[in-house]
Write an enzyme that holds these catalytic residues in place. Sequence first.
Site, short mmCIF file in Angstrom:
data_model
loop_
_atom_site.label_atom_id
_atom_site.label_comp_id
_atom_site.label_asym_id
_atom_site.label_seq_id
_atom_site.Cartn_x
_atom_site.Cartn_y
_atom_site.Cartn_z
N SER A 1 -10.07 94.61 -9.65
CA SER A 1 -10.47 95.41 -10.81
C SER A 1 -10.51 96.88 -10.40
CB SER A 1 -11.85 94.96 -11.28
OG SER A 1 -12.35 95.83 -12.28
N CYS B 1 -27.29 92.85 -13.31
CA CYS B 1 -26.82 94.23 -13.09
C CYS B 1 -27.23 94.76 -11.73
CB CYS B 1 -27.29 95.16 -14.19
SG CYS B 1 -29.06 95.32 -14.28
N CYS C 1 -22.38 103.11 -14.95
CA CYS C 1 -22.40 102.23 -13.78
C CYS C 1 -23.44 102.71 -12.77
CB CYS C 1 -21.02 102.19 -13.13
SG CYS C 1 -21.01 101.25 -11.58
N GLU D 1 -23.72 93.93 -2.57
CA GLU D 1 -24.00 92.62 -3.15
C GLU D 1 -22.75 91.75 -3.26
OE1 GLU D 1 -27.48 93.73 -6.30
OE2 GLU D 1 -25.47 94.45 -6.61
N HIS E 1 -12.53 100.85 -21.16
CA HIS E 1 -13.77 101.40 -21.73
C HIS E 1 -13.64 102.44 -22.83
CE1 HIS E 1 -15.45 99.17 -18.47
NE2 HIS E 1 -15.13 100.05 -17.54
N1 SAH Z 1 -14.69 99.88 -9.43
C1 SAH Z 1 -13.99 98.82 -10.05
C2 SAH Z 1 -14.57 97.46 -9.78
C3 SAH Z 1 -16.07 97.34 -9.76
S1 SAH Z 1 -16.91 97.56 -11.29
C4 SAH Z 1 -13.89 99.05 -11.55
O1 SAH Z 1 -14.53 99.96 -12.05
O2 SAH Z 1 -13.12 98.35 -12.18
C5 SAH Z 1 -16.59 96.01 -12.09
C6 SAH Z 1 -16.74 96.08 -13.62
O3 SAH Z 1 -18.10 96.24 -14.00
C7 SAH Z 1 -16.00 97.26 -14.23
O4 SAH Z 1 -15.24 96.85 -15.34
C8 SAH Z 1 -17.13 98.15 -14.63
O5 SAH Z 1 -16.73 98.99 -15.66
C9 SAH Z 1 -18.20 97.19 -15.05
N2 SAH Z 1 -19.55 97.77 -15.09
C10 SAH Z 1 -20.08 98.72 -14.30
N3 SAH Z 1 -21.34 99.00 -14.65
C11 SAH Z 1 -21.64 98.20 -15.69
C12 SAH Z 1 -22.81 98.02 -16.49
N4 SAH Z 1 -23.91 98.72 -16.27
N5 SAH Z 1 -22.75 97.11 -17.46
C13 SAH Z 1 -21.64 96.37 -17.67
N6 SAH Z 1 -20.52 96.49 -16.96
C14 SAH Z 1 -20.51 97.41 -15.98
FE1 SF4 Z 2 -18.81 101.73 -11.00
FE2 SF4 Z 2 -16.27 100.84 -10.84
FE3 SF4 Z 2 -16.83 103.23 -11.97
FE4 SF4 Z 2 -17.11 102.90 -9.33
S1 SF4 Z 2 -15.22 102.79 -10.49
S2 SF4 Z 2 -18.54 103.95 -10.69
S3 SF4 Z 2 -17.85 100.77 -9.23
S4 SF4 Z 2 -17.45 101.19 -12.70
#
Ligand code: SAH
Ligand code: SF4
Length: 378
Positions: free
Chosen positions: A201, A343, A121, A94, A225
């Site tokens: 990120s 999401c 996630c 996406e 987190h």
């Molecule tokens: N992999 C990288 C970038 C992609 S995720 C990372 O983890 O930083 C981008 C952001 O979305 C991250 O901060 C992740 O923790 C957050 N994220 C993932 N799933 C989520 C969810 N279900 N609700 C809210 N934030 C979420």
């Molecule tokens: Fe999701 Fe980022 Fe964790 Fe990968 S690193 S599982 S994209 S929150």
Amino acid sequence: MSQTRTNLLDFDVDRLAAYCGELGEKPFRARQLPRWIHQRGAADFDTMTDLAKSLREKLRDRAEIRSPAIIGDKASADGTRKWLLDVGNGDAVETVFIPEENRGTLCVSSQAGCAVNCRFCSTGKQGFSRNLAVGEIIGQLWMAERLLREQRGTPDERVISNVVMMGMGEPLLNFDNVVTAMRLMLDDNAYGLSRRRVTLSTSGVVPMIDRLAQELPVAMAISLHAPEDKLRDDLVPINRKYPLAELLAACKRYLEFAPRDFITFEYCMLDGVNDSAAQARQLVRLVEGLPCKFNLIPFNPFPESGLLRSPDERVRRFGKVLADAGIVTTIRKTRGDDIDAACGQLAGEVQDRTRLSERSGRAALGGIPVVSMAGSRG
Ligand code: SAH
Ligand code: SF4
């Protein structure tokens, strides 16, 4: 045939010139090529009228400019627009555009799936499929900029001012391709964005944070987190390999090279898991001495996670503890709810309907939160 053609979106500006050299053209004759592709969004070599005719003919025979096929395109009432892209073999990723008053941000994916498998996630729940190629990463920006200009009827006006590598995947685990794509984002002959306007990120791949500092230090966001290792080990499993002390030390080192004088920490608010006032105080102690800002992200729930979103009041209280300690803290507001951009649900819907993915254990929901910052709590 399109399979045998060279996709020019896979090349950074230097490689493009080298490629033209390989075709027997003087590299300076190719100087306009990246501008045609990345600034004007051209896909047809015949329109590139100031390129030498011989070069145009060779490119027409051997090359192409191709971004991943669009299999979903939704626009939200609030202006958010979300695309679902087919990257082959049943994988879809996406890309989301989030307009704000004085900027337009594109959220870009770096991998199909993700191996880090964070508990909250849904991308992680899909498992890892593969790294996206350079052309599939920069192709998201190329395609989005083109379609947004078309939608607005402003063919020569730049729409996207910021890029966040916050879509699907862990960008630092696809380092080379992500860095090449980001180099194009920054190149004056391509997108010309400043390093402050491109944010990567990461879940905390410590050695790659150091490498990025050396190779292409863009703005950095760290998905934190949790305020202590035991909880973070559970929520963000890569923490077992690179625990908090190492991660924070890497952030300090990165700041010497970063385009901004702070690190952004993302913190997904999970009901009863990481959202107490005591945990907020622990967080304040953890980041003491490190210039940083916090983004508190309301969790986008999905059934398999077994987790719930923190109540608004608790998020506010948590943010106030940070703000009272002098840390600039924002609470992200979800955007594009009416198109399920909140999401990544679109990816899941299409997968269910068309069996895009045959892999078992694939989550019903995709995974990119579409959010924007709102209202500093500081
Ligand atoms: N992999 C990288 C970038 C992609 S995720 C990372 O983890 O930083 C981008 C952001 O979305 C991250 O901060 C992740 O923790 C957050 N994220 C993932 N799933 C989520 C969810 N279900 N609700 C809210 N934030 C979420
Ligand atoms: Fe999701 Fe980022 Fe964790 Fe990968 S690193 S599982 S994209 S929150």
